[in-house]
Motif scaffolding. Structure first.
Motif, PDB file in Angstrom:
ATOM      1  N   LYS A   1     -56.460 -71.880 -53.525  1.00 55.80           N
ATOM      2  CA  LYS A   1     -55.666 -70.769 -52.983  1.00 55.80           C
ATOM      3  C   LYS A   1     -54.672 -70.211 -54.003  1.00 55.80           C
ATOM      4  O   LYS A   1     -53.663 -69.613 -53.639  1.00 55.80           O
ATOM      5  CB  LYS A   1     -54.948 -71.182 -51.695  1.00 55.80           C
ATOM      6  N   ASN A   2     -54.982 -70.428 -55.289  1.00 58.32           N
ATOM      7  CA  ASN A   2     -54.197 -69.798 -56.360  1.00 58.32           C
ATOM      8  C   ASN A   2     -54.885 -68.480 -56.689  1.00 58.32           C
ATOM      9  O   ASN A   2     -55.596 -68.345 -57.685  1.00 58.32           O
ATOM     10  CB  ASN A   2     -54.142 -70.723 -57.587  1.00 58.32           C
ATOM     11  N   TYR A   3     -54.682 -67.482 -55.829  1.00 61.91           N
ATOM     12  CA  TYR A   3     -55.439 -66.242 -55.950  1.00 61.91           C
ATOM     13  C   TYR A   3     -55.009 -65.398 -57.150  1.00 61.91           C
ATOM     14  O   TYR A   3     -55.841 -64.725 -57.752  1.00 61.91           O
ATOM     15  CB  TYR A   3     -55.327 -65.447 -54.648  1.00 61.91           C
ATOM     16  N   ASN A   4     -53.733 -65.464 -57.514  1.00 59.49           N
ATOM     17  CA  ASN A   4     -53.310 -64.743 -58.714  1.00 59.49           C
ATOM     18  C   ASN A   4     -53.977 -65.332 -59.958  1.00 59.49           C
ATOM     19  O   ASN A   4     -54.466 -64.607 -60.821  1.00 59.49           O
ATOM     20  CB  ASN A   4     -51.783 -64.809 -58.862  1.00 59.49           C
ATOM     21  N   GLY A   5     -53.964 -66.656 -60.044  1.00 59.55           N
ATOM     22  CA  GLY A   5     -54.595 -67.307 -61.187  1.00 59.55           C
ATOM     23  C   GLY A   5     -56.083 -67.056 -61.226  1.00 59.55           C
ATOM     24  O   GLY A   5     -56.663 -66.826 -62.301  1.00 59.55           O
TER      25      GLY A   5
ATOM     26  N   ARG B   1     -59.631 -72.316 -59.008  1.00 63.57           N
ATOM     27  CA  ARG B   1     -58.312 -71.796 -58.629  1.00 63.57           C
ATOM     28  C   ARG B   1     -58.376 -71.119 -57.260  1.00 63.57           C
ATOM     29  O   ARG B   1     -57.455 -71.246 -56.449  1.00 63.57           O
ATOM     30  CB  ARG B   1     -57.814 -70.797 -59.673  1.00 63.57           C
ATOM     31  N   TYR B   2     -59.457 -70.411 -57.011  1.00 64.17           N
ATOM     32  CA  TYR B   2     -59.629 -69.726 -55.727  1.00 64.17           C
ATOM     33  C   TYR B   2     -59.646 -70.744 -54.585  1.00 64.17           C
ATOM     34  O   TYR B   2     -58.983 -70.564 -53.565  1.00 64.17           O
ATOM     35  CB  TYR B   2     -60.922 -68.923 -55.754  1.00 64.17           C
TER      36      TYR B   2
ATOM     37  N   ARG C   1     -49.635 -76.520 -66.834  1.00 59.76           N
ATOM     38  CA  ARG C   1     -49.471 -76.838 -65.416  1.00 59.76           C
ATOM     39  C   ARG C   1     -48.003 -76.932 -65.024  1.00 59.76           C
ATOM     40  O   ARG C   1     -47.642 -76.674 -63.876  1.00 59.76           O
ATOM     41  CB  ARG C   1     -50.201 -78.141 -65.081  1.00 59.76           C
TER      42      ARG C   1
ATOM     43  N   ASN D   1     -54.754 -61.313 -51.950  1.00 63.19           N
ATOM     44  CA  ASN D   1     -53.453 -60.834 -52.412  1.00 63.19           C
ATOM     45  C   ASN D   1     -53.054 -59.514 -51.756  1.00 63.19           C
ATOM     46  O   ASN D   1     -52.048 -58.915 -52.125  1.00 63.19           O
ATOM     47  CB  ASN D   1     -53.472 -60.659 -53.937  1.00 63.19           C
TER      48      ASN D   1
END
Length: 602
Positions: A197-201, A193-194, A127, A230
């Motif tokens: 809003k951690n779309y890359n992760g 993660r989605y 993290r 993205n």
């Protein structure tokens, strides 16, 4: 601390576990008794401090919990596993990084061979972005406990994210041998993660899950959605097609496909995808709602407004239907009854759909006996509705405190009720006419210059406002154009941004008290330049020239692939050529203003 022999140590561990169980069961008084007995028998120990810290935390006394942990850290020795696990757990719950780092220093020194502690340390390092340290701890946790599936799962994800995809899949395949439901755990982790809003992760996890199980349709479907966020539209389309090949009845896959195609500007495929989703799940309100937005953006207003009625059933829709017992108006004559027209959404919506009020009143009053039509109005635009005072009674918008009425209709339901089918059926602007320049004379207005009003942002609380709104910095090239004078009409939280603008931008907004003042100012200007805000609808409704800056995927009401608006014939639309390209939009607007200035000067 008293010397502790082996029998006493064994009893200490039993008592500690008993105390922890009491805490878990909510029996804090029993836990306190256990602590008192432990202190009496062996004195103050690290494990005792750990149990006391747990009690204090359960009592919501964070200060006491921290003090107990700090004492325990000073007392902790090699092998104090129970205390170290307690300390790691509480340190994470407290969210205090300084304390947690101190905990890990002690725990990893005194119990380096505990897989649980190594796994917790790996997660902390991950993290924090310390990838190499996280990798070392994950690998240690897996080696120390070979069937430790969560550690294997997270190690596999880390390998995948750092480019070691084959190695990642070997680890994940091994983990699946111990947990056949690993794919579901991966999916949920990606979803977490989605949601953050951690779309890359999220995309990395969905990719790993789809490679682990090539026929796992939900992973491909969610991967397509992550790619959409993205702005990776071709990759998203490929993932969604794979999802639908694996599961032809995947309603969520078709829904995600519809959203992706809509954001990519391909409305026909978007509409087809939403229709296919509805064949799988006909009563899914979100599918109907998104279909309505695609249809409306495509100019198919008849079916679009039919589907728009599903907004009330959609959890994400920000406005809730009024909780009233009176029936909805059926569009027939009132015959002495009272109709309430509800201003259901924001100021911009109310201004855009004000055009339908005359048609609604004509129907309502078509009977032998006249009725009353009450029109709700937001406080800030009541004065703008002066043109309508002879046909309706204006009432303030007060949800839950409505005046007496017999039937009601939401303002954005009027097009459906009035039979609007295409853009050619729209009542034309101008329909905001009565307020003139005398209300708010613009000081020192130079008629020889091109006078331009500017608005750069809407309400930051509006969903998606970070995409639709620009910044005053982007407008800077307009402020020093030869023969052009810009005036700020910006209101709301972004009005403060003017402090960073050059002095050539004249701030009128500080003296503007209502939308009626804005109407008066606009009457004196040559053009207004604004993002997708209520001002765009106000100026368009006045029939005055307005340049509207639009994001790559604007709201449905601006339609798609055109630089004019059937809703507002006086508007010119300037769209981003690519996501986030406000400088490119401003460059085009600067050129258009230059042409206007030359025409005015000639």
């Amino acid at each position: 601390m008293k010397p502790i022999d082996l029998p006493a140590r064994a009893k200490l561990f039993r008592d500690a576990n008993a105390g922890l169980k009491h805490i878990a069961d909510g029996k804090l008084d029993e836990a306190q008794k256990t602590i008192a007995n432990m202190r009496k028998e062996v004195g103050q120990t690290a494990i005792l401090m750990g149990v006391e810290a747990k009690v204090a935390w359960a009592q919501k006394n964070a200060k006491a919990a921290r003090q107990c942990l700090e004492k325990g850290l000073k007392m902790s020795a090699v092998g104090d596993l129970v205390f170290n696990r307690i300390a790691v757990e509480l340190g994470r719950q407290m969210g205090d990084d300084a304390l947690l780092e101190a905990v890990f220093r002690v725990a990893l020194k005194n119990t380096p061979s505990d897989a649980v502690i190594r796994y917790a340390a790996a997660g902390y390092c991950y993290r924090k972005g310390v990838t190499q340290a996280a990798r070392g701890h994950y690998e240690a946790a897996v080696n120390l406990k070979p069937k430790f599936v969560p550690a294997m799962r997270d190690l596999g994800i880390l390998y995948y994210e750092t480019g070691e995809k084959d190695r990642a899949l070997k680890v994940l395949h091994r983990a699946r041998e111990f947990d056949p439901k690993l794919r579901d755990a991966l999916l949920e982790l990606g979803n977490a993660r989605y949601r953050a809003k951690n779309y890359n992760g999220a995309a990395a996890i969905y990719e790993a899950a789809s490679r682990l199980e090539p026929d796992f349709s939900p992973a491909y479907s969610n991967l397509g959605s992550a790619y959409r966020h993205n702005l990776q539209f071709p990759e998203g389309a490929r993932a969604l097609k794979r999802a639908l090949l694996s599961e032809p009845e995947n309603a969520g896959g078709y829904y995600n496909f519809g959203n992706l195609e809509k954001e990519a500007g391909s409305l026909k495929p978007s509409i087809l995808a939403f229709r296919r989703a509805l064949l799988c799940r006909p009563e899914e309100a979100t599918f109907h709602w998104n279909l309505s937005l695609a249809l409306l953006a495509d100019g198919q207003l008849g079916e679009g407004f039919d589907e728009y009625e599903w907004r009330w059933e959609t959890e994400s829709f920000p406005t809730k239907k009024r909780d009233v017992t009176q029936p909805e108006w059926d569009g027939g004559p009132l015959e002495g009854r009272t109709l309430l027209v509800v201003a259901e959404q924001g100021v911009g919506d109310a201004l855009q759909f004000l055009r339908f009020i005359p048609g609604a009143v004509e129907r309502a009053q078509a009977g032998a006996k006249k009725g009353r039509v009450l029109l709700e109005a937001h406080d800030e635009i009541q004065d703008v509705y002066v043109d309508y005072k002879d046909m309706v009674e204006l009432v303030p918008r007060r949800p839950g405190q409505e005046p007496d009425f017999d039937c009601h209709i939401a303002q954005l339901s009027l097009p459906k009720l009035l039979g609007v089918k295409t853009v050619d059926d729209l009542p034309k602007a101008p329909y905001i006419n009565s307020i003139g320049p005398d209300r708010f004379p613009v000081p020192d207005l130079d008629p020889a210059k091109l006078n331009v009003g500017v608005v750069w942002g809407g309400n930051p609380a509006f969903p998606g406002d970070d995409i639709r709104s620009s910044k005053v910095d982007y407008y800077a090239p307009l402020f020093d154009m030869d023969g052009v004078q810009c005036y700020s009409l910006q209101k709301g939280p972004r009005e403060a941004d003017i402090a960073g603008a050059p002095p050539s931008l004249i701030p009128l907004s500080k003296d503007v008290k209502s939308f009626a003042d804005t109407v008066s100012i606009v009457r004196q200007l040559d053009v207004t330049v604004t993002t997708c805000t209520s001002v765009a609808h106000l100026v368009g409704g006045m029939g005055c020239p307005v340049f509207v800056l639009l994001s790559h995927n604007p709201d449905w009401r601006w339609l798609q692939h055109r630089d004019d608006s059937p809703w507002y014939p006086s508007a010119r639309l300037f769209r981003q050529a690519k996501p986030g390209d406000w400088p490119g939009v401003i460059e085009k607007i600067g050129a258009a203003l230059g042409e206007m200035q030359k025409a005015k000067a000639s």
